[in-house]
Design an enzyme around this catalytic site. Structure first.
Site, PDB file in Angstrom:
ATOM      1  CB  SER A  33       3.156   3.695  -6.574  1.00  0.00           C
ATOM      2  OG  SER A  33       2.050   3.938  -7.424  1.00  0.00           O
ATOM      3  CB  SER A  46     -16.484  -1.171  -9.862  1.00  0.00           C
ATOM      4  OG  SER A  46     -17.553  -0.317  -9.538  1.00  0.00           O
ATOM      5  CG  ASP A  98      -2.184   0.887   0.918  1.00  0.00           C
ATOM      6  OD1 ASP A  98      -2.052   2.094   0.624  1.00  0.00           O
ATOM      7  OD2 ASP A  98      -3.299   0.331   0.963  1.00  0.00           O
ATOM      8  CE1 TYR A 146     -13.010   2.838  -8.800  1.00  0.00           C
ATOM      9  CE2 TYR A 146     -15.306   2.440  -9.375  1.00  0.00           C
ATOM     10  CZ  TYR A 146     -14.212   2.172  -8.586  1.00  0.00           C
ATOM     11  OH  TYR A 146     -14.308   1.243  -7.586  1.00  0.00           O
ATOM     12  N   GLY A 147     -14.956   3.869 -14.366  1.00  0.00           N
ATOM     13  CA  GLY A 147     -15.681   2.821 -15.092  1.00  0.00           C
ATOM     14  C   GLY A 147     -14.847   2.253 -16.235  1.00  0.00           C
ATOM     15  CE  LYS A 205     -12.181  -0.675  -9.646  1.00  0.00           C
ATOM     16  NZ  LYS A 205     -11.024  -1.425  -9.070  1.00  0.00           N
TER      17      LYS A 205
HETATM   18  P1  NAI Z   1      -9.742   2.013   0.101  1.00  0.00           P
HETATM   19  O1  NAI Z   1      -9.514   3.402  -0.353  1.00  0.00           O
HETATM   20  O2  NAI Z   1      -9.874   1.754   1.545  1.00  0.00           O
HETATM   21  O3  NAI Z   1      -8.604   1.043  -0.456  1.00  0.00           O
HETATM   22  C1  NAI Z   1      -7.808   1.295  -1.569  1.00  0.00           C
HETATM   23  C2  NAI Z   1      -6.361   1.189  -1.149  1.00  0.00           C
HETATM   24  O4  NAI Z   1      -5.509   1.298  -2.287  1.00  0.00           O
HETATM   25  C3  NAI Z   1      -5.951   2.321  -0.181  1.00  0.00           C
HETATM   26  O5  NAI Z   1      -5.430   1.767   1.007  1.00  0.00           O
HETATM   27  C4  NAI Z   1      -4.917   3.103  -0.974  1.00  0.00           C
HETATM   28  O6  NAI Z   1      -3.878   3.653  -0.170  1.00  0.00           O
HETATM   29  C5  NAI Z   1      -4.368   2.040  -1.919  1.00  0.00           C
HETATM   30  N1  NAI Z   1      -3.727   2.619  -3.105  1.00  0.00           N
HETATM   31  C6  NAI Z   1      -4.180   3.646  -3.869  1.00  0.00           C
HETATM   32  N2  NAI Z   1      -3.323   3.915  -4.846  1.00  0.00           N
HETATM   33  C7  NAI Z   1      -2.291   3.042  -4.714  1.00  0.00           C
HETATM   34  C8  NAI Z   1      -1.103   2.815  -5.453  1.00  0.00           C
HETATM   35  N3  NAI Z   1      -0.793   3.575  -6.523  1.00  0.00           N
HETATM   36  N4  NAI Z   1      -0.266   1.823  -5.055  1.00  0.00           N
HETATM   37  C9  NAI Z   1      -0.568   1.064  -3.973  1.00  0.00           C
HETATM   38  N5  NAI Z   1      -1.687   1.242  -3.230  1.00  0.00           N
HETATM   39  C10 NAI Z   1      -2.543   2.215  -3.607  1.00  0.00           C
HETATM   40  O7  NAI Z   1     -11.057   1.516  -0.676  1.00  0.00           O
HETATM   41  P2  NAI Z   1     -11.719   0.050  -0.823  1.00  0.00           P
HETATM   42  O8  NAI Z   1     -13.167   0.281  -0.895  1.00  0.00           O
HETATM   43  O9  NAI Z   1     -11.174  -0.914   0.152  1.00  0.00           O
HETATM   44  O10 NAI Z   1     -11.260  -0.329  -2.307  1.00  0.00           O
HETATM   45  C11 NAI Z   1     -10.580  -1.516  -2.656  1.00  0.00           C
HETATM   46  C12 NAI Z   1     -10.870  -1.821  -4.117  1.00  0.00           C
HETATM   47  O11 NAI Z   1     -12.253  -2.178  -4.274  1.00  0.00           O
HETATM   48  C13 NAI Z   1     -10.604  -0.671  -5.082  1.00  0.00           C
HETATM   49  O12 NAI Z   1     -10.030  -1.175  -6.271  1.00  0.00           O
HETATM   50  C14 NAI Z   1     -12.001  -0.146  -5.363  1.00  0.00           C
HETATM   51  O13 NAI Z   1     -12.061   0.532  -6.595  1.00  0.00           O
HETATM   52  C15 NAI Z   1     -12.800  -1.420  -5.332  1.00  0.00           C
HETATM   53  N6  NAI Z   1     -14.234  -1.245  -5.140  1.00  0.00           N
HETATM   54  C16 NAI Z   1     -14.723  -0.895  -3.924  1.00  0.00           C
HETATM   55  C17 NAI Z   1     -16.103  -0.791  -3.755  1.00  0.00           C
HETATM   56  C18 NAI Z   1     -16.697  -0.483  -2.431  1.00  0.00           C
HETATM   57  O14 NAI Z   1     -17.933  -0.575  -2.309  1.00  0.00           O
HETATM   58  N7  NAI Z   1     -15.919  -0.142  -1.420  1.00  0.00           N
HETATM   59  C19 NAI Z   1     -17.029  -0.965  -4.885  1.00  0.00           C
HETATM   60  C20 NAI Z   1     -16.405  -1.392  -6.093  1.00  0.00           C
HETATM   61  C21 NAI Z   1     -15.052  -1.505  -6.196  1.00  0.00           C
END
Ligand code: NAI
Length: 299
Positions: free
Chosen positions: A72, A151, A38, A164-165, A168
């Site tokens: 990253s 997503s 992360d 984003y879409g 995804k």
């Molecule tokens: P979150 O924001 O808690 O987790 C995403 C993580 O990715 C964060 O900890 C962030 O620091 C890390 N990150 C961002 N850019 C980065 C990079 N360049 N290198 C390494 N790490 C990086 O959000 P969440 O909800 O846990 O999201 C996880 C995945 O699920 C994402 O891909 C999101 O698009 C997807 N998602 C989430 C949904 C939801 O309902 N929460 C719905 C659909 C998809």
């Protein structure tokens, strides 16, 4: 039957919080050695922190094995270095969960192309970078499990999320190519469309709903999709204990007579072209041709 991850090495990107953290904790609890990646930035991707180290420490504290990585996913060299460290420390790489993500929502007319590109870079290029960094190791091992995070926004469309879409649905295309290429080496590639209450969804889910959509409720679906028992080429929706399959299908279509092969002819036939009776779930690009040849070949 208990599903164990003993002996497996798993990389989970974006595992410093939200869904990724929940996946990493449960993989470790079930015996996997986990690389917690992360960057630790804000929801829009800005900044960085020691989020990965904190989750790795949480795993070690609970008796598991974990290593932190603050790289990253957008930087291929950093992901190659991550894969090399994982191989050296843990002796292989069996599982990759591409979970890292950011949001930069705006209606399309107001969206800067820089924000479009950065979202595509993190989700789509990030998933490709990580998959490429572990791919040849998985091929050599004749074993691999890769999970993409898609997503409903990519599969169905959502206002304000053109960047984003696009990214995804892009990762689903990547999953489909890799599942075909990886089949001979028992590399199975699936996608998950989660619904979870995290900082990413906090603006969209009202308070009481947010609590019901605990990220832990997505974990059984995601872990099944990277287990020995995983299917391949699946797209699973998961949230609040509900699980579903999403599919790309192709209809039988219609073979128009020579004099109907006009713009007007297609317009008149559109309802029949789109009629889903007899449609099939696409397993590869060839299925489009196969459906067409059933009618074209009949003459
Ligand atoms: P979150 O924001 O808690 O987790 C995403 C993580 O990715 C964060 O900890 C962030 O620091 C890390 N990150 C961002 N850019 C980065 C990079 N360049 N290198 C390494 N790490 C990086 O959000 P969440 O909800 O846990 O999201 C996880 C995945 O699920 C994402 O891909 C999101 O698009 C997807 N998602 C989430 C949904 C939801 O309902 N929460 C719905 C659909 C998809």
């Amino acid at each position: 039957m208990t599903i164990s991850f003993a002996g497996r090495v798993a990389i989970v990107t974006g595992a410093g919080g939200g869904l990724g953290r929940a996946y990493a904790l449960e993989l470790a609890r079930r015996g996997a050695r986990v690389v917690v990646n992360d960057l630790g930035g804000a929801r829009d991707g800005s900044g960085s922190s020691d989020a990965a180290e904190r989750v790795a420490e949480e795993i070690r504290h609970a008796g598991g094995e974990a290593m932190a990585d603050g790289g990253s996913v957008t930087d291929y060299a950093q992901m190659e270095a991550l894969a090399a460290r994982a191989r050296e420390a843990f002796g292989g790489i069996h599982i990759l969960i591409n979970n890292a993500g950011i949001l930069r929502d705006k209606s399309f007319g107001k969206m800067s192309m820089a924000d479009f590109e950065q979202v595509v870079r993190v989700h789509l290029m990030g998933s490709a970078n990580c998959a490429r960094a572990v791919w040849n190791t998985m091929r050599e091992q004749n074993y691999g499990r890769i999970l993409m995070t898609t997503s409903g926004s990519g599969l169905g469309g959502n206002f304000g999320q053109a960047n984003y879409g696009a990214a995804k649905l892009g990762v689903v295309g990547l999953a489909k190519a890799l599942y075909v290429e990886g089949a001979r080496h028992d590399i199975r590639v699936n996608s998950i469309a989660p619904l979870a209450g995290t900082r990413m969804s906090e603006d969209m889910l009202p308070g009481e709903v947010f609590a019901r959509f605990d990220p832990a409720k997505v974990v059984p679906g995601a872990l099944f999709l990277v287990s020995d028992a995983a299917p391949t080429n699946a797209i699973m929706g998961a949230g609040a204990g509900h699980f579903q399959a999403l599919q790309v299908t192709v209809t039988p279509g219609v073979l128009l007579a020579d004099d109907e092969q006009t713009v007007e002819g297609v317009a008149a036939a559109w309802d029949r072209i789109a009629d889903r009776t007899g449609d099939i779930v696409m397993q590869s690009a060839i299925d489009q041709v196969t459906q067409a040849m059933k009618l074209i070949g009949r003459d």
